[in-house]
Motif scaffolding. Structure first.
Motif, PDB file in Angstrom:
ATOM      1  N   LYS A   1      -8.466   8.083  -2.511  1.00  0.00           N
ATOM      2  CA  LYS A   1      -7.578   6.543  -1.840  1.00  0.00           C
ATOM      3  C   LYS A   1      -6.479   7.662  -1.625  1.00  0.00           C
ATOM      4  O   LYS A   1      -5.855   8.519  -2.468  1.00  0.00           O
ATOM      5  N   ALA A   2      -6.372   7.616   0.182  1.00  0.00           N
ATOM      6  CA  ALA A   2      -4.664   9.015   0.297  1.00  0.00           C
ATOM      7  C   ALA A   2      -3.247   8.268   0.626  1.00  0.00           C
ATOM      8  O   ALA A   2      -3.940   6.370   1.203  1.00  0.00           O
ATOM      9  N   ILE A   3      -2.589   8.097   0.117  1.00  0.00           N
ATOM     10  CA  ILE A   3      -1.070   7.742   0.008  1.00  0.00           C
ATOM     11  C   ILE A   3      -0.352   8.347   0.383  1.00  0.00           C
ATOM     12  O   ILE A   3      -0.436   9.435   0.397  1.00  0.00           O
ATOM     13  N   TYR A   4       0.790   7.540   1.677  1.00  0.00           N
ATOM     14  CA  TYR A   4       1.372   8.450   2.842  1.00  0.00           C
ATOM     15  C   TYR A   4       2.337   7.611   3.147  1.00  0.00           C
ATOM     16  O   TYR A   4       2.114   6.373   2.770  1.00  0.00           O
ATOM     17  N   ASN A   5       3.541   8.019   3.606  1.00  0.00           N
ATOM     18  CA  ASN A   5       4.412   7.177   4.377  1.00  0.00           C
ATOM     19  C   ASN A   5       4.814   7.358   6.094  1.00  0.00           C
ATOM     20  O   ASN A   5       4.742   8.567   6.284  1.00  0.00           O
ATOM     21  N   LEU A   6       4.568   6.207   6.760  1.00  0.00           N
ATOM     22  CA  LEU A   6       5.076   6.141   8.232  1.00  0.00           C
ATOM     23  C   LEU A   6       5.887   5.572   8.324  1.00  0.00           C
ATOM     24  O   LEU A   6       5.969   4.274   8.246  1.00  0.00           O
ATOM     25  N   LYS A   7       7.497   5.655   9.024  1.00  0.00           N
ATOM     26  CA  LYS A   7       8.145   5.457   8.803  1.00  0.00           C
ATOM     27  C   LYS A   7       9.153   4.333   8.478  1.00  0.00           C
ATOM     28  O   LYS A   7       9.105   3.098   8.165  1.00  0.00           O
ATOM     29  N   GLY A   8       8.627   4.910   7.068  1.00  0.00           N
ATOM     30  CA  GLY A   8       9.317   4.042   5.894  1.00  0.00           C
ATOM     31  C   GLY A   8       8.504   2.859   5.747  1.00  0.00           C
ATOM     32  O   GLY A   8       8.835   2.594   4.264  1.00  0.00           O
ATOM     33  N   ARG A   9       7.254   2.774   5.788  1.00  0.00           N
ATOM     34  CA  ARG A   9       6.169   2.288   5.591  1.00  0.00           C
ATOM     35  C   ARG A   9       5.099   3.350   4.112  1.00  0.00           C
ATOM     36  O   ARG A   9       4.718   3.836   4.558  1.00  0.00           O
ATOM     37  N   GLU A  10       4.478   2.751   3.633  1.00  0.00           N
ATOM     38  CA  GLU A  10       3.710   3.177   2.538  1.00  0.00           C
ATOM     39  C   GLU A  10       1.964   2.187   3.277  1.00  0.00           C
ATOM     40  O   GLU A  10       2.019   1.445   3.403  1.00  0.00           O
ATOM     41  N   VAL A  11       1.501   3.683   4.095  1.00  0.00           N
ATOM     42  CA  VAL A  11       0.082   3.361   3.783  1.00  0.00           C
ATOM     43  C   VAL A  11      -1.182   3.618   3.394  1.00  0.00           C
ATOM     44  O   VAL A  11      -0.673   4.917   2.451  1.00  0.00           O
ATOM     45  N   GLU A  12      -1.958   3.200   2.878  1.00  0.00           N
ATOM     46  CA  GLU A  12      -3.468   3.649   1.915  1.00  0.00           C
ATOM     47  C   GLU A  12      -4.515   3.494   3.144  1.00  0.00           C
ATOM     48  O   GLU A  12      -4.483   2.389   3.722  1.00  0.00           O
ATOM     49  N   ILE A  13      -5.220   4.382   2.445  1.00  0.00           N
ATOM     50  CA  ILE A  13      -6.569   4.732   3.463  1.00  0.00           C
ATOM     51  C   ILE A  13      -7.400   5.148   2.562  1.00  0.00           C
ATOM     52  O   ILE A  13      -7.560   5.994   1.847  1.00  0.00           O
ATOM     53  N   TYR A  14      -8.480   4.858   2.573  1.00  0.00           N
ATOM     54  CA  TYR A  14      -9.813   4.490   1.825  1.00  0.00           C
ATOM     55  C   TYR A  14     -11.160   5.607   2.583  1.00  0.00           C
ATOM     56  O   TYR A  14     -11.508   5.368   3.588  1.00  0.00           O
ATOM     57  N   SER A  15     -11.857   6.327   1.621  1.00  0.00           N
ATOM     58  CA  SER A  15     -12.746   7.596   2.308  1.00  0.00           C
ATOM     59  C   SER A  15     -13.599   7.260   1.041  1.00  0.00           C
ATOM     60  O   SER A  15     -13.158   7.883  -0.642  1.00  0.00           O
ATOM     61  N   SER A  16     -15.602   7.099   0.769  1.00  0.00           N
ATOM     62  CA  SER A  16     -16.355   6.395   0.290  1.00  0.00           C
ATOM     63  C   SER A  16     -17.107   7.939  -0.741  1.00  0.00           C
ATOM     64  O   SER A  16     -16.298   8.664  -0.429  1.00  0.00           O
ATOM     65  N   ALA A  17     -17.749   7.355  -1.515  1.00  0.00           N
ATOM     66  CA  ALA A  17     -17.862   8.135  -2.257  1.00  0.00           C
ATOM     67  C   ALA A  17     -18.747   9.160  -1.952  1.00  0.00           C
ATOM     68  O   ALA A  17     -18.652   9.938  -2.840  1.00  0.00           O
ATOM     69  N   TYR A  18     -19.256   9.032  -0.652  1.00  0.00           N
ATOM     70  CA  TYR A  18     -20.206   9.699  -0.436  1.00  0.00           C
ATOM     71  C   TYR A  18     -19.887  10.519   0.264  1.00  0.00           C
ATOM     72  O   TYR A  18     -20.909  11.273   0.854  1.00  0.00           O
TER      73      TYR A  18
END
Length: 462
Positions: free
Chosen positions: A63-80
């Motif tokens: 999981k990557a966690i970062y901030n866009l315009k004051g909003r926390e964003v989470e995106i995922y990449s599978s273990a493959y």
């Protein structure tokens, strides 16, 4: 005896159920290891991060966690995978990204922190690439969008009180874009374009421009007299492959209906080249013989009667009768009618076209004026004319068959298929128009159905 067998059966089932293996993943409270050796490749509007996964056998995702315009964003990449892409940044400032491993028990690893430096966001590059010019009734905009970013391009225009008012929003993700914002008079005013992406990043263009005066090039004068020669080549007896109209006075298929302002209606559709078999042009071919075929493409040449500069062309094709219900599948054939064109080329010239005296015989004229392989056609006339544009009569949804056609596709056809004249051709003085019906919705159409056409632009000598 039966009771004993029954008891043995029940016992066997109980033992079998007790011995059924548990294939589900074992749950634990042990956090997985963290990602190793992360590498950052900065890209426009974000970054691509590669890494090595820990040795844990139950890794589910990163999981990557970062901030866009004051909003926390989470995106995922599978273990493959060993890569994750973070995007949506609206500037080139340094950004912090946190990477976390997640296992199948949904335990999270300690985070790994990375600094990224996004390159110029695509939304800014689009605005920088914009070329904006005055056009008839508005402004014409071209841009590059090589990243195919989903864009909303909104025009704001200054009103009579000096206020900037929102006019229209055009949506696109094409690698190259072009659009004409119309509906303005020829007074100088301030225009502003706001380019917005799906993450609400914005960029701007602003300038003061004076749209060109635009009006409909009308086929009739105030007395109702026809100004255009719709049967130009037939009248000139040039044998050029244009239509042969045997229904000029027919109220249901007469060519005059095409310029009468009709936009829908099966009963007012003209059938271009309905009887345009080769025997009509080549006397050596016997009517109704196997060689007497309907050649393609179809051509239609119009004398507008005076010089004009063209801005756009609208074409209405046969698709339904007035009042027909679109919910009835039998009325949904704008994009499936065999006589329906898929692509029309628009050509023009201000010079009087070649006449019969320019050729030694009828066949020589056909070879010059057509591309029909049956007569050795070369389309050499295109060397003496200029291409003004082309009209693609395709459903905006991208539907590939009738079942996929949407209501918006049908409404689009109802409003007419508009083709912009190439910007570099809008200042050309044109009197003669030649439409080339290049592609159809059928491999073997027996003509082209036309409900209505209109041209817009400005008269040269008025």
């Amino acid at each position: 005896m039966k009771k004993i067998l029954f008891l043995l059966l029940i016992t066997s089932l109980v033992i079998s159920c007790a011995e059924t293996p548990d294939w589900s993943d074992k749950k634990d409270n042990i956090p997985p290891g963290h990602v190793q050796n992360p590498l950052v490749e900065n890209i426009n509007g974000g970054a691509i991060i590669t890494y090595n996964l820990p040795d844990d056998k139950d890794i589910l995702a990163v999981k990557a966690i970062y901030n866009l315009k004051g909003r926390e964003v989470e995106i995922y990449s599978s273990a493959y995978r060993d890569t994750i892409k973070v995007e949506g940044f609206g500037d080139t400032k340094e950004q912090l990204v946190k990477l976390v491993c997640i296992d199948k028990s949904f335990n999270e690893s300690i985070p790994v922190y990375l600094q990224i430096n996004p390159l110029t966001p695509p939304v800014e590059l689009v605005a920088e690439s914009m070329i904006v010019n005055e056009t008839f009734g508005g402004i014409y905009v071209e841009w590059d969008n090589s990243f195919r970013t989903d864009l909303a391009i909104t025009l704001f225009a200054e009103d009579s009180e000096g206020e900037m008012k929102e006019d229209y929003t055009y949506y696109s993700n094409s690698p190259t874009g072009r659009y004409s914002f119309r509906g303005f008079d020829d007074q100088s005013r301030k225009f502003k374009i706001v380019v917005k992406d799906q993450w609400d990043n914005q960029s701007f263009w602003e300038n003061t421009l004076s749209p060109l005066f635009e009006e409909e090039i009308k086929p009739y004068n105030e007395n109702g007299e026809l100004l255009w020669n719709l049967k130009y080549f037939e009248a000139e007896n040039l044998y050029t492959g244009d239509f042969h109209d045997y229904r000029w006075g027919d109220n249901t298929r007469g060519l005059q209906l095409v310029v009468a302002g009709n936009t829908v209606g099966n009963s007012v559709a003209f059938w271009l080249s309905m009887r345009g078999f080769l025997s009509r042009w080549d006397p050596t071919i016997l009517p109704n013989s196997e060689n007497d075929i309907q050649p393609k493409p179809n051509y239609w040449t119009i004398d507008l009667g005076e010089e004009v500069s063209l801005s756009r062309h609208i074409y209405w094709c046969r698709g339904r009768d007035v009042g027909a219900d679109f919910n009835n599948p039998s009325n949904r054939y704008y994009y499936t009618l065999p006589q329906g064109p898929r692509r029309i080329e628009i050509w023009g010239t201000n010079n009087k076209p070649k006449s019969a005296t320019d050729f030694n015989n009828r066949m020589e004229g056909l070879q010059y004026w057509t591309s029909w392989e049956q007569v050795g056609g070369t389309d050499a006339w295109k060397e003496d004319w200029v291409k003004l544009g082309e009209n693609d009569l395709l459903p905006p949804s991208g539907a590939q068959n009738q079942a996929q056609v949407t209501m918006d596709d049908l409404i689009h056809a109802d409003n007419g298929f508009t083709a912009e004249i190439y910007p570099e051709m809008t200042n050309k003085e044109i009197r003669y128009i030649r439409l080339v019906f290049e592609e159809y919705y059928s491999a073997n159409p027996n003509g082209v159905h036309i409900v209505g056409i209109k041209f817009y632009g400005a008269y040269s000598n008025r």
